[in-house]
Design a protein around this motif. Structure first.
Motif, PDB file in Angstrom:
ATOM      1  N   GLU A 249       0.853  -1.189   0.000  1.00 52.72           N
ATOM      2  CA  GLU A 249       0.000   0.000   0.000  1.00 52.72           C
ATOM      3  C   GLU A 249       0.886   1.235   0.000  1.00 52.72           C
ATOM      4  O   GLU A 249       1.967   1.243   0.595  1.00 52.72           O
ATOM      5  CB  GLU A 249      -0.904   0.009   1.233  1.00 52.72           C
ATOM      6  CG  GLU A 249      -1.940   1.115   1.236  1.00 52.72           C
ATOM      7  CD  GLU A 249      -3.068   0.873   2.236  1.00 52.72           C
ATOM      8  OE1 GLU A 249      -3.942   1.752   2.356  1.00 52.72           O
ATOM      9  OE2 GLU A 249      -3.070  -0.192   2.893  1.00 52.72           O
ATOM     10  N   ASP A 255      -3.550   8.830   4.821  1.00 57.26           N
ATOM     11  CA  ASP A 255      -4.334   7.711   4.310  1.00 57.26           C
ATOM     12  C   ASP A 255      -3.721   6.373   4.730  1.00 57.26           C
ATOM     13  O   ASP A 255      -4.413   5.499   5.261  1.00 57.26           O
ATOM     14  CB  ASP A 255      -4.423   7.782   2.784  1.00 57.26           C
ATOM     15  CG  ASP A 255      -5.223   8.991   2.316  1.00 57.26           C
ATOM     16  OD1 ASP A 255      -6.093   9.456   3.084  1.00 57.26           O
ATOM     17  OD2 ASP A 255      -4.971   9.470   1.197  1.00 57.26           O
ATOM     18  N   GLY A 261      -6.121   0.995   3.556  1.00 58.39           N
ATOM     19  CA  GLY A 261      -7.133   0.241   2.831  1.00 58.39           C
ATOM     20  C   GLY A 261      -6.867  -1.250   2.787  1.00 58.39           C
ATOM     21  O   GLY A 261      -7.764  -2.026   2.451  1.00 58.39           O
TER      22      GLY A 261
END
Length: 276
Positions: A249, A255, A261
């Motif tokens: 990632e 983020d 995610g």
């Protein structure tokens, strides 16, 4: 014959931290570009089809567990390790491609790519200022100019008062700051940091991270392998999570570190939180 690398000039702008960096309206040209990079040791795949770019004036932090390939990735940028496959481009010049060395001047490459090691790597018989001078003299910088630049850089990293001390007379934090001054002495296009605080106590860690914050504010292009996740969140434009030799990632620090995610990223961050 391959043309020697030339050191790119780092732009003088103020870095905003926490993923802002260069404004989106001014795309940052990559200083480092890696495509399809793979590397094995004794039949064990350590890096597997890695793609990564570091734009000019950007700060990219590479995180992940020990043995995941982070340091090998770093060492492939300045060819301390030779990739098996893929392309490595530095300052606009391809230096390695398809398992073959393209760069005709490795010393020039390593002047373009400064590196700060985990264990300082200072010459033990030379004083702090002599360590910084020697790096320049081997590159052909005149002695008087090399000495003046060494003193200026030691002052910049807040250790000028220790310039005549030998490495074993310096604290770990002071040695690492001398190592940073040495890496800066040749005006590199990009600085690589391989776990620069992992062998330091908390106070020395704060000293070294303070210097790195100032470099970030000055717009220095940096690629970091670090376990200091709060620091990575604060200064990075881009965070890359490497696991099992692959980039699992990547993205803005807020983020990747705050809202990842991928399940594997969440597992790693949870283990980091439980260990801290």
């Amino acid at each position: 014959m391959t043309e020697p690398l030339t050191t790119a000039t780092t732009p003088q702008h103020t870095h905003q931290g926490t993923g802002t960096g260069t404004p989106a309206s001014v795309p940052a040209a990559p200083v480092v570009r890696i495509e399809g990079l793979s590397k094995s040791f004794d039949g064990r795949l350590v890096l597997d089809d890695v793609h990564l770019e570091v734009g000019r004036g950007r700060i990219v932090s590479v995180i992940g567990q020990s043995g995941g390939g982070k340091t090998t990735l770093m060492r492939c940028v300045n060819l301390l390790e030779r990739p098996d496959e893929g392309t490595v481009e530095v300052a606009g010049q391809v230096v390695h491609s398809g398992g073959r060395l393209v760069c005709g001047d490795l010393p020039a490459l390593r002047r373009t790519v400064g590196m700060v090691f985990q264990r300082f790597n200072l010459f033990p018989h030379l004083t702090a200022v002599e360590n910084v001078v020697l790096a320049q003299r081997t590159a052909g910088v005149p002695e008087a100019e090399a000495l003046e630049r060494a003193v200026t850089l030691l002052r910049r990293v807040k250790v000028a008062h220790r310039g005549l001390a030998l490495p074993d007379q310096l604290s770990g934090g002071e040695q690492q700051r001398v190592a940073i001054a040495r890496a800066l002495a040749l005006k590199p296009a990009v600085l690589l940091f391989d776990e620069p605080t992992s062998s330091l106590d908390p106070e020395a860690t704060r000293e070294v991270l303070s210097v790195m914050r100032e470099l970030a504010a000055d717009g220095m292009t940096m690629l970091l392998v670090t376990h200091e996740l709060p620091f990575a969140r604060e200064v990075s434009d881009h965070v890359v999570f490497v696991d099992g030799g692959r980039i699992v990632e990547e993205g803005r620090p807020q983020d990747v570190l705050d809202n990842p995610g991928q399940a594997r990223t969440r597992e790693f961050l949870a283990s980091y939180g439980s260990a801290s």
